[in-house]
Every structure is written in C-alpha cells, then in structure tokens.
Motif scaffolding. Structure first.
Motif, short mmCIF file in Angstrom:
data_model
loop_
_atom_site.label_atom_id
_atom_site.label_comp_id
_atom_site.label_asym_id
_atom_site.label_seq_id
_atom_site.Cartn_x
_atom_site.Cartn_y
_atom_site.Cartn_z
N PHE A 151 45.71 23.23 60.99
CA PHE A 151 45.25 23.96 59.81
C PHE A 151 45.89 23.39 58.55
CE2 PHE A 151 44.70 26.92 63.30
CZ PHE A 151 43.44 27.44 63.06
N VAL A 152 45.24 23.69 57.42
CA VAL A 152 45.74 23.27 56.11
C VAL A 152 45.57 24.46 55.16
CG1 VAL A 152 43.47 22.32 55.46
CG2 VAL A 152 45.53 21.54 54.28
N SER A 153 46.50 24.60 54.20
CA SER A 153 46.40 25.71 53.24
C SER A 153 46.23 25.16 51.82
CB SER A 153 47.64 26.61 53.31
OG SER A 153 48.78 25.94 52.80
N LEU A 154 45.52 25.93 51.03
CA LEU A 154 45.28 25.61 49.63
C LEU A 154 45.78 26.78 48.79
CD1 LEU A 154 43.85 23.66 47.60
CD2 LEU A 154 41.80 25.04 47.93
N TYR A 155 46.86 26.56 48.05
CA TYR A 155 47.48 27.61 47.22
C TYR A 155 46.98 27.47 45.79
CZ TYR A 155 51.18 29.85 44.44
OH TYR A 155 51.89 30.62 43.53
N VAL A 156 46.50 28.57 45.22
CA VAL A 156 45.98 28.58 43.85
C VAL A 156 46.72 29.66 43.04
CG1 VAL A 156 43.94 28.86 42.39
CG2 VAL A 156 43.71 27.85 44.68
N TYR A 157 47.29 29.25 41.90
CA TYR A 157 48.01 30.19 41.03
C TYR A 157 47.47 30.08 39.60
CZ TYR A 157 51.68 31.97 37.95
OH TYR A 157 52.37 32.64 36.96
N LYS A 161 48.06 32.38 35.81
CA LYS A 161 48.61 33.52 35.09
C LYS A 161 47.52 34.53 34.77
CE LYS A 161 52.06 30.58 32.83
NZ LYS A 161 52.45 29.93 31.56
N HIS A 162 47.84 35.80 35.01
CA HIS A 162 46.92 36.90 34.73
C HIS A 162 45.61 36.79 35.52
CE1 HIS A 162 49.79 37.71 31.59
NE2 HIS A 162 49.49 36.56 30.96
N MET A 163 45.68 36.19 36.69
CA MET A 163 44.48 36.08 37.54
C MET A 163 43.89 37.45 37.84
SD MET A 163 44.00 34.58 41.41
CE MET A 163 44.75 33.00 41.12
N SER A 164 44.77 38.44 38.02
CA SER A 164 44.32 39.77 38.41
C SER A 164 43.39 40.41 37.39
CB SER A 164 45.51 40.69 38.66
OG SER A 164 46.30 40.79 37.49
N SER A 165 43.47 39.97 36.16
CA SER A 165 42.61 40.53 35.11
C SER A 165 41.35 39.70 34.87
CB SER A 165 43.39 40.67 33.79
OG SER A 165 43.84 39.40 33.34
N GLU A 166 41.21 38.61 35.62
CA GLU A 166 40.04 37.75 35.46
C GLU A 166 39.07 38.01 36.61
OE1 GLU A 166 38.88 33.02 35.06
OE2 GLU A 166 40.90 33.68 34.56
N VAL A 167 37.97 38.68 36.32
CA VAL A 167 37.02 39.08 37.35
C VAL A 167 36.33 37.86 37.97
CG1 VAL A 167 34.91 40.39 37.81
CG2 VAL A 167 36.62 41.29 36.20
N TYR A 199 37.54 35.39 39.89
CA TYR A 199 38.21 34.09 40.00
C TYR A 199 38.26 33.62 41.46
CZ TYR A 199 41.40 30.29 38.83
OH TYR A 199 41.95 29.05 38.65
N MET A 200 38.66 34.50 42.37
CA MET A 200 38.74 34.11 43.78
C MET A 200 37.35 33.74 44.31
SD MET A 200 40.14 36.20 47.13
CE MET A 200 41.77 36.49 46.47
N SER A 257 47.98 34.98 42.47
CA SER A 257 47.81 33.81 43.34
C SER A 257 47.18 34.21 44.66
CB SER A 257 49.16 33.13 43.61
OG SER A 257 49.98 33.99 44.38
N PHE A 258 46.66 33.25 45.34
CA PHE A 258 46.17 33.46 46.71
C PHE A 258 46.20 32.11 47.42
CE2 PHE A 258 42.45 32.57 44.15
CZ PHE A 258 41.71 31.66 44.91
N THR A 259 46.17 32.18 48.76
CA THR A 259 46.16 30.99 49.59
C THR A 259 44.97 31.05 50.53
OG1 THR A 259 48.58 30.84 49.52
CG2 THR A 259 47.47 29.64 51.28
N VAL A 260 44.29 29.94 50.63
CA VAL A 260 43.16 29.84 51.56
C VAL A 260 43.58 28.95 52.73
CG1 VAL A 260 40.75 29.19 51.84
CG2 VAL A 260 41.54 30.06 49.63
N VAL A 261 43.46 29.47 53.95
CA VAL A 261 43.81 28.71 55.15
C VAL A 261 42.52 28.26 55.82
CG1 VAL A 261 45.03 28.73 57.36
CG2 VAL A 261 45.92 30.05 55.42
#
Length: 441
Positions: free
Chosen positions: A294-300, A302-308, A310-311, A334-338
């Motif tokens: 497996f491989v992970s992709l980490y995305v960060y 700032k203020h992602m939670s207020s941006e509708v 984004y994920m 932030s979030f990580t996709v595996v």
C-alpha cells in the motif's frame, strides 16, 4: 435434513480424489445434491483443467495448432475414467468437442471441465447428471435470474432425489452457455442451496476451514470453528480467502450456514459460517488478516475544514485515474488517502502534480512500503479496551502505527504499519488476543 455439497478442483483432481468424494457422500444420506468443479492441480507443478481449456481457446483464437494442449486435456479426463472403470463414452465426447472447437465461444469451451467432471462423478456415485446449462439462468446483464433458476431447480428436485451438477456456468436467455467469474463453482453451490432452501451448504476443499492468522507468519494458529458472514467479509477483503466472496450472498439472505470442510481430512470439524450463530468464541477476536503493498497520500491545507468540497476534489482526481480507495483517516485541516500501490505505480506523481496545480495544498506527502492489518471479531464491540490492548501489544515491539481505522459496527480495527514490521505486528496481535487467553485459561 438437506445438504448441498460442493467439491472444489483439488477434491476432484484425480481418481483417488473421486474415491474420497464417494466415501464422503456415502457417509451421510443428507448429502443428496453434489456440485463439482473442474479437476484441479494434482501437484504444485500441475495445471488446472480450466487453465488448460483457456489455453486451448487462446490457440483457437490465434489460429495456432492446439493439438498438444488438447492431448493433455484428453489424457487427463480419460485417465480418471479408466482408473475408475467408468463405462460412458468420454473419448467420443472429447473428440466431438475438439472437432467442433472453432464453432464454440470461449465460455462454452472453458465450461467443459466442470461438465466432463460432473458426468464422470454422476456415473461413479450412481446419481443422475443434471446440466447447469438447463437450470442456471442468466439475465442479459449477466446477473442470475433467481426466479427462473429456482423454478427449474425445484422441478429437477421433484424428478430426482439425488443428482450431480457442474459448477461455474449456466445459460443465457438464448440458450448460450455463460460462465461465472473464476471460483464460480462456489457461487453455483450457494445458488443451489438458496433455491433448494438447504439446511447446510457444505464446501469441500483442501483446507480444514479458516485459521485465526496466516500460518506462514504465526506458528500453528488456531482454527476458526464459527464465523459470521460479516466477519468473513472483513477477513476475506484483507486476503484470508478460502471461499469465493460472491458465494456468500445467496446463502446469507436465508441464513443458511456454510460449512468449510477438507476432502483430505473429512474428520476435521472445519469452519461454520453463519450470521446468527449460537456458539460463543473463547477469544475476543475471530481472526487477523493483512496485506502489504500500500501507499499513502497525505494532503494538508490551512483552514481546509472551512473549504467546502476540498476532499471531494482530491478524490475526483483519483477517480480520473481509476484508483480504488482503501481508507481515508482525516484531521481538521488534513487527510490521508491509502491506496494499493499497484493501482498508482505508473500515475502517482502525475496525480500529485495535478493536486498541487489544481487545489494548491500547503503540503502533499507520499509514503510507500505500507502494510494493513485487520483485527476482526464481533465480540470486540462488547469487550472494553480492545484498541488499547492492540496498541500496547504493538508498542511492546516498538512498532509505530501509521494509521488507525475502526468500522462503524466495531467488528474491525485496521492499523497501518511499515512493511518491515508487518509479520512482527501480526504475531504481536495474535499473542495478545489468542496466546494470552490460552495461558489464562
């Protein structure tokens, strides 16, 4: 009591295995309906008959002489017939098949392994032969027409108290043979069990059911005597596969138990699969399964939670590359996709480039060499501190946990570890929830 019994390729690989099947059927009068696969490998270096039929079809398609492949197939079938002393004209059937090879579609060609095997098994057992072509009905979208199939099966049951039935194929509305995906014999047996309202669906193979962990990692892991459909689904997804996944659904809806048994060791208890089970496990978990690669992709940002959205935009980019997502652990910004490494091995850095260019994150990181381990058990939700025990067990081995995920039903805790720690982690979890329980009695 009515039992549908299905025997896999290893259970019908040669005449010796046929005799074992006969002993199993004769030992229990409730085993009245028998489904067989095509003969499997006799040795690790051997070929499965279905693989030979696919090879035969490839020769046909590319106009290459197929006589050598056909000779191997013919000798294999006639060898079983001769050793068992069967009287039907299999040589004539085989030669007629080869003579008409260019008039057949691939599905009909590759289905013949089950067909020939079932015909020989029927004679050997003294049971009638019922052709799946006349019973299993496919819709135009390749799904099963259960209503038509059930009606035809019940008519055959009224006609025959016993029969042998080939797995893996059925027919379309126009009468053309159509096969299931590989492993379709398991599905055929499950469909029969559903339509016949069987008490048990026995699936005979070359292992004595499921084990609580991979025996190549854990020394002599315990057998799983009872498991629910949902637990099996979790473990199978992570690689603990004995039964074709699609075989679960036709029997699950009727809560018909599946009994996994070993043709070579019929005395072993095997594994019962049933959602509403009465037997309570001695252990707080049912099993452990895991996979590497497996491989992970980490995305960060700032203020992602207020941006509708984004994920969703990141996932849309992955969808463009036909990438299947395993897990998405997330934080505030932030979030990580595996993902499976094989799904992105040629496109990963193109994906990263698009995310950076189109979505302007503050940070993107890629980490490879990841393994996932799932600890599964319905009792986990009733056992406080399970996650704590798991993390403590890994901590004692100095294993860093890269990701944690728990399903909403609380029957599965999945952790990600670096692949060099994979086997040590599986052993640590097994020792915590199984070996320690044994020592405590």
């Amino acid at each position: 009591m009515l039992k549908v019994t299905k025997f896999g390729g290893s259970s019908v690989a040669d005449a010796c295995q046929f005799r074992k099947v006969r002993d199993i059927i004769q030992s229990d009068p409730d085993r009245r309906y028998v489904v067989v696969s095509a003969p499997g490998r006799r040795t690790p270096a051997d070929a499965k008959l279905t693989d030979l039929l696919y090879l035969l079809d490839a020769h046909r398609q590319y106009h290459v002489d197929a006589s050598n492949v056909y000779r191997i197939i013919r000798e294999r079938i006639l060898g079983i017939q001769k050793e068992l002393g069967l009287k039907q004209n299999m040589a004539g059937e085989l030669d007629a098949f080869y003579a008409n090879l260019n008039q057949m579609k691939q599905d009909e060609i590759v289905s013949r392994g089950e067909y020939w095997c079932a015909k020989m098994m029927a004679e050997f057992l003294g049971f009638p032969f019922v052709d799946a072509r006349d019973v299993i009905c496919f819709n135009l979208d390749k799904t099963i027409d259960f209503k038509a199939t059930k009606a035809k099966l019940q008519a055959k049951m009224a006609e025959h108290e016993h029969f042998v039935f080939p797995g893996f194929y059925g027919s379309t509305a126009n009468g053309r043979i159509q096969v299931f995906t590989r492993g379709g014999g398991d599905i055929t047996g499950a469909i029969l069990a559903n339509a016949m309202d069987a008490d048990v669906y026995e699936n005979w193979t070359d292992v004595s059911g499921f084990l609580m962990a991979d025996p190549t990692i854990v020394d002599k892991p315990h057998e799983i005597t009872h498991i629910t459909y949902s637990e099996l689904r979790e473990l199978s997804y992570m690689g603990a596969s004995v039964l074709h996944e699609e075989a679960i659904f036709p029997v699950k809806e009727r809560n018909i138990p599946i009994h996994i048994l070993n043709t070579n060791r019929p005395q072993d208890p095997g594994t019962f699969i049933q959602e509403n089970r009465k037997t309570k496990s001695h252990y707080p978990i049912t099993g452990i399964a895991g996979k590497s690669g497996f491989v992970s992709l980490y995305v960060y940002k700032k203020h992602m939670s207020s941006e509708v959205g984004y994920m969703r935009k990141v996932l849309s980019i992955l969808e463009d590359y036909n990438v299947s997502i395993e897990h998405i652990p997330s934080g505030i910004d932030s979030f990580t996709v595996v993902m499976e490494e094989k799904d992105v091995e040629n496109t990963l850095y193109e994906i990263v480039s698009r995310i950076k260019r189109e979505l302007k994150p503050d940070e993107v990181k890629v980490q490879d060499n990841i393994s996932l381990i799932s600890t599964v058990g319905k009792r986990m939700s009733d056992s406080p501190g399970m996650a704590g025990r798991l993390f403590t067990a890994l901590g004692r081995e100095n294993i860093s946990i890269m990701m944690i995920a728990q399903d909403s039903n609380e029957i599965n805790i999945t952790v990600a570890v670096e692949t060099p720690d994979f086997e040590t982690a599986v052993k640590a979890i097994y020792d915590e929830f199984v070996t320690k329980e044994d020592l405590q009695g």
